[in-house]
Design an enzyme around this catalytic site. Structure first.
Site, PDB file in Angstrom:
ATOM      1  N   ARG A   1       0.848  -1.181   0.000  1.00 51.11           N
ATOM      2  CA  ARG A   1       0.000   0.000   0.000  1.00 51.11           C
ATOM      3  C   ARG A   1       0.890   1.240   0.000  1.00 51.11           C
ATOM      4  O   ARG A   1       1.957   1.246   0.642  1.00 51.11           O
ATOM      5  CB  ARG A   1      -0.828  -0.055   1.276  1.00 51.11           C
ATOM      6  CG  ARG A   1      -1.828   1.042   1.474  1.00 51.11           C
ATOM      7  CD  ARG A   1      -2.994   0.887   0.580  1.00 51.11           C
ATOM      8  NE  ARG A   1      -4.110   1.723   0.962  1.00 51.11           N
ATOM      9  CZ  ARG A   1      -5.073   2.069   0.115  1.00 51.11           C
ATOM     10  NH1 ARG A   1      -5.046   1.662  -1.132  1.00 51.11           N
ATOM     11  NH2 ARG A   1      -6.081   2.809   0.521  1.00 51.11           N
TER      12      ARG A   1
ATOM     13  N   THR B   1      -9.506   0.335  -9.689  1.00 52.89           N
ATOM     14  CA  THR B   1      -8.588  -0.551  -9.021  1.00 52.89           C
ATOM     15  C   THR B   1      -8.681  -1.800  -9.861  1.00 52.89           C
ATOM     16  O   THR B   1      -9.520  -1.875 -10.745  1.00 52.89           O
ATOM     17  CB  THR B   1      -9.099  -0.752  -7.577  1.00 52.89           C
ATOM     18  OG1 THR B   1      -9.007   0.501  -6.932  1.00 52.89           O
ATOM     19  CG2 THR B   1      -8.361  -1.811  -6.819  1.00 52.89           C
TER      20      THR B   1
ATOM     21  N   ASN C   1      -6.106   4.128  -7.058  1.00 51.16           N
ATOM     22  CA  ASN C   1      -7.302   4.688  -6.440  1.00 51.16           C
ATOM     23  C   ASN C   1      -8.304   5.066  -7.526  1.00 51.16           C
ATOM     24  O   ASN C   1      -8.931   4.193  -8.090  1.00 51.16           O
ATOM     25  CB  ASN C   1      -7.008   5.852  -5.505  1.00 51.16           C
ATOM     26  CG  ASN C   1      -8.217   6.148  -4.617  1.00 51.16           C
ATOM     27  OD1 ASN C   1      -9.093   5.293  -4.486  1.00 51.16           O
ATOM     28  ND2 ASN C   1      -8.288   7.321  -4.040  1.00 51.16           N
TER      29      ASN C   1
ATOM     30  N   SER D   1      -7.645   0.926   3.398  1.00 48.26           N
ATOM     31  CA  SER D   1      -8.087   0.446   2.091  1.00 48.26           C
ATOM     32  C   SER D   1      -9.326  -0.425   2.239  1.00 48.26           C
ATOM     33  O   SER D   1      -9.583  -0.988   3.305  1.00 48.26           O
ATOM     34  CB  SER D   1      -6.967  -0.380   1.459  1.00 48.26           C
ATOM     35  OG  SER D   1      -7.409  -0.960   0.256  1.00 48.26           O
TER      36      SER D   1
HETATM   37  O1  DON Z   1      -7.876   1.001  -1.492  1.00 47.53           O
HETATM   38  C1  DON Z   1      -9.028   1.371  -1.679  1.00 47.53           C
HETATM   39  O2  DON Z   1      -9.948   1.069  -0.946  1.00 47.53           O
HETATM   40  C2  DON Z   1      -9.363   2.214  -2.888  1.00 47.53           C
HETATM   41  N1  DON Z   1      -8.237   3.022  -3.223  1.00 47.53           N
HETATM   42  C3  DON Z   1      -9.806   1.345  -4.006  1.00 47.53           C
HETATM   43  C4  DON Z   1     -10.239   2.130  -5.210  1.00 47.53           C
HETATM   44  C5  DON Z   1     -11.038   1.379  -6.173  1.00 47.53           C
HETATM   45  O3  DON Z   1     -11.349   0.236  -5.995  1.00 47.53           O
HETATM   46  C6  DON Z   1     -11.519   2.117  -7.352  1.00 47.53           C
HETATM   47  N2  DON Z   1     -12.139   1.209  -8.283  1.00 47.53           N
HETATM   48  N3  DON Z   1     -13.124   1.209  -8.835  1.00 47.53           N
END
Ligand code: DON
Length: 574
Positions: A114, A386, A406, A457
Site C-alpha cells: 500500500r 482498481t 485509487n 483500504s
Molecule cells: O484502497 C481502496 O480502498 C481504494 N483506493 C480502491 C479504489 C477502487 O477500488 C476504485 N475502483 N473502482
C-alpha cells in the site's frame, strides 16, 4: 463453457502487426499472444493454470509464464506489470496493492505494498486556514499521491516465484515499446480523461493525442518502456533510486508535490499475517489492516451466519435486508476502528469475535429498515479504479491480488520522462473527521494522515478453502463496494450454490452505513427493490459495482475461471 468475444477484425489491423518476438508466444497449444489482435474470454475451465484479470493481454502473459515453468507467483508479477501497460486506468507501477496467497503447502502469505504518506504529509494538509477541506487536492494532481508501493511489492513476491524477474517484466516492456491495440472501453475512458491529463501532467504524455482515441488505435508508451527497463536492470532500485526516482521528484517539484528522494528510498513492502475465519464450514482467508476488507467480510459473514440465508432465496427482500443490515453495522465499525495498524491499534480480535459480532446484530429487526443514525460503531474496550487478479497454478498455489491507483488513472499526473501515472491514494485517508472521501467513506483518528502511515483500504483479495482444500480465489475493484462485492460473491457460492460465473455476474447491492441508502445495480430485481422501499429503505440505482475475477475448483479438479462481464476482463490458462 467458453465464452469468447472477438475484439478486432483482422483485416483492419493487419497492417499494424509487428511480430513481438520476446512476448512469450504460447498460452495453450496454438495460442499466440499478439498485442494487435486479441480476444476477450469471459469464462473457461482449465486444469493446470488459471488467470483472470482486467485485460486479455495481461491474463495471457500470466498464463504464458506458467507455461514456461513459472508458478502462480510468477504469473502474478508478470500480469501486474503487463496491466500497468495495457490497463493504465488501474494497472500500475505508481500505485500500490495487496497480495494474498496460499501456497500448496498451506503456508499463507500477505504482502502489503500500500502507498504511504510522504514525510512532509500532515493531518491537516488538505485544509485551508479556516479548517475547511480544499476540495479536490487529495483527489487529483501532485499532492494527491502517496509513495508508490507496487514495485517493492513485486520484489517482495519474488522469493516465492521461480523465473528470473528479467523474464517476467519482458512482455510489459515489449508491449509498452511496440504498442498494443486498445479496446472501445479504453478509448472512451482515455478520451474522457484527456482534460485531466493535460491539467495535472506537466509534460506531454502518451495518453493524450491530437485526435480522439478510438477502438483499434495503437497505444505506444516509450517512456514507460524505458522505466521498466531500468527496473529490469537495477531491480527495485531502478524505481526507488536513480533516474526514475529523480524523474518522480522533478515531477513533484514542477507541480508542488511533496514526495522526496528519501520517501522513495525508505519505502518498504510489509508482510501482514492474513486473517482467517470460518463461514458455514468453509475457511475464509482475507487481507488484514491496513485493509478494512478482511475485517468487513469477516464481520458481515459472521453476522448473517446464524440465519438460514440459503432458504431465504437469492435477492429476495428477506435475504437482501439481512445482508444490508450486516453491511451497515460493519461499515460503521470501519469508520471508527480501522486504519494502519502500525499507527493505530486496530481491535482486530474483538471486531472478528463471535460475541462482539452477535451483539452488533442484537437490534436487527427483520421487518423494518435500520437507521444509520441509530446504528453507530460498536463499543470496544480492550487493552471506481482498481484492479484484481485471481490466479491458480498446477501445484495448487492460489494468488489473489488487488492493486490500485485509487481513482481511474490515479492523480492524472504522469511522471514526466518516466511515462507512468501516479496514484491519488491520499484521498483514502480521512482528510478531516466526518468528511466523506470520493467513495463517501468517513473516518476519524484511526485513519488520520501521518507521515509514513498507510491509508485505510477496502481492497479485499480473498481465498476460500473447502475441506481444507483450495476452493475459490476472488476479489474485485470498486472502492468501498469491494468488501460488499466479495461478501456477496461468497454468499452466492456458499449459500445460494451458484457457480463462479453466476456468483460474479448476478446484480449486486451495497450499503456502507453512510450515506444511509442501498445502492443497487440497474438489473437488480425490481420486485425486491419495491418491497425494500416499502420497509423504509432508500434505494439508489448506480453504475456497475466492481469487476470481480474468480476461480472456483470443481469437484473434478478443473478450475472454473471467470472474468466479470462488467469490463474488458478476460481469462487465460491451460
Ligand atoms: O484502497 C481502496 O480502498 C481504494 N483506493 C480502491 C479504489 C477502487 O477500488 C476504485 N475502483 N473502482
Amino acid at each position: 463453457m467458453r465464452k469468447i468475444i472477438p475484439l478486432f477484425g483482422c483485416s483492419l489491423l493487419l497492417a499494424l502487426v509487428v511480430p513481438a518476438q520476446s512476448v512469450p508466444s504460447m498460452v495453450g497449444p496454438g495460442k499466440a499472444i499478439d498485442p494487435y489482435h486479441y480476444q476477450i474470454v469471459k469464462n473457461a475451465e482449465f486444469s493446470k493454470a488459471s488467470v483472470s484479470s482486467a485485460h486479455p493481454l495481461a491474463s495471457m502473459v500470466g498464463a504464458a509464464m506458467m507455461k514456461k515453468g513459472g508458478n502462480a507467483f510468477d504469473a502474478a508479477i508478470a500480469t501486474q506489470l503487463t496491466l500497468a501497460v495495457v490497463y493504465p486506468g488501474a494497472g500500475n507501477i505508481g500505485g500500490g496493492g495487496f497480495l494474498l496467497a496460499r501456497k500448496s503447502s498451506g503456508e499463507l502469505i500477505g504482502i502489503d505494498y500500500r502507498e504511504a504518506a510522504p514525510e512532509k504529509a500532515g493531518r491537516d494538509m488538505y485544509l485551508d486556514k479556516n479548517g475547511n477541506v480544499q476540495q479536490g487536492l487529495s483527489m487529483a494532481g501532485h499532492l494527491a499521491s502517496g509513495v508508490p508501493g507496487t514495485i517493492a511489492g513485486l520484489f517482495a513476491t519474488m522469493p516465492y516465484a521461480k523465473l528470473p524477474f528479467a523474464q517476467l517484466i519482458q512482455p510489459a516492456i515489449d508491449i509498452a515499446e511496440k504498442g498494443f491495440v486498445i479496446t472501445e472501453r479504453e478509448a472512451s475512458s482515455l478520451n474522457g480523461t484527456r482534460e485531466s491529463f493535460l491539467k495535472y501532467s506537466t509534460r506531454p504524455t502518451a495518453f493524450v493525442k491530437e485526435t480522439k482515441w478510438k477502438a483499434g488505435d495503437t497505444l505506444i508508451q516509450k517512456e514507460m518502456a524505458a522505466t521498466l527497463k531500468r527496473i529490469q536492470k537495477n531491480g527495485a532500485m531502478g524505481f526507488y533510486e536513480g533516474e526514475t526516482a529523480k524523474l518522480i521528484v522533478e515531477e513533484m517539484q514542477r507541480g508542488n508535490g511533496i514526495i522526496s528522494l528519501d520517501d522513495l528510498k525508505n519505502y518498504t513492502a510489509k508482510l501482514r499475517t492474513p486473517l482467517e475465519f470460518e463461514y458455514r464450514g468453509h475457511q475464509v482467508i482475507s487481507f488484514a489492516p491496513p485493509s478494512s476488507g478482511g475485517l468487513l467480510i469477516a464481520q458481515m459473514l459472521k453476522m448473517i451466519e446464524k440465519y438460514p440465508v440459503g432458504s431465504y432465496g437469492f435477492q429476495t427482500p428477506k435475504s437482501v435486508q439481512l445482508m444490508v443490515e450486516a453491511e451497515r453495522r460493519a461499515y460503521a465499525d470501519r469508520a471508527e476502528f480501522m486504519g494502519d495498524p502500525d499507527f493505530f491499534k486496530v481491535p482486530v480480535k474483538t471486531l472478528m469475535s463471535d460475541a462482539y459480532v452477535q451483539q452488533r446484530m442484537a437490534d436487527y429487526n427483520p421487518d423494518k429498515a435500520g437507521s444509520s443514525k441509530e446504528v453507530k460503531a460498536g463499543t470496544i474496550k480492550e487493552s471506481e479504479e482498481t484492479t484484481h487478479l485471481s490466479i491458480m497454478d498446477a501445484e495448487g498455489n492460489m494468488v489473489s491480488v488487488t492493486t490500485t491507483l485509487n481513482g481511474g488513472y490515479g492523480s492524472r499526473t504522469v511522471v514526466g520522462g518516466a511515462g507512468f501515472l501516479l496514484n491519488n491514494e491520499m484521498d483514502d485517508f480521512s482528510v478531516k473527521p466526518g468528511v466523506p472521501n470520493m467513495y463517501g467513506a468517513v473516518g476519524g483518528e484511526a485513519n488520520a494522515i501521518a507521515p509514513g502511515k498507510r491509508m485505510l483500504s477496502s481492497m479485499t483479495p480473498s481465498l476460500l478453502l473447502k475441506n481444507k482444500k483450495p476452493y475459490v480465489v476472488v476479489g474485485t475493484p470498486g472502492g468501498t463496494t469491494i468488501p460488499t462485492s466479495v461478501y456477496q460473491a461468497i454468499v452466492n457460492i456458499v449459500d445460494f450454490n451458484m457457480n463462479a460465473n453466476d456468483a460474479v455476474n448476478q446484480p449486486k447491492f451495497h450499503h456502507q452505513w453512510l450515506p444511509d441508502e442501498v445502492a443497487v445495480e440497474k438489473d437488480f430485481n425490481p420486485e425486491t427493490k419495491k418491497m425494500l422501499q416499502a420497509m423504509g429503505y432508500k434505494i439508489t440505482e448506480r453504475a456497475a459495482i466492481g469487476r470481480t475475477e474468480a476461480i472456483r475448483v470443481l469437484p473434478n479438479g478443473k478450475r472454473e475461471t471467470v472474468a466479470d462481464k462488467r469490463g474488458d476482463d478476460s481469462v487465460a490458462g491451460f
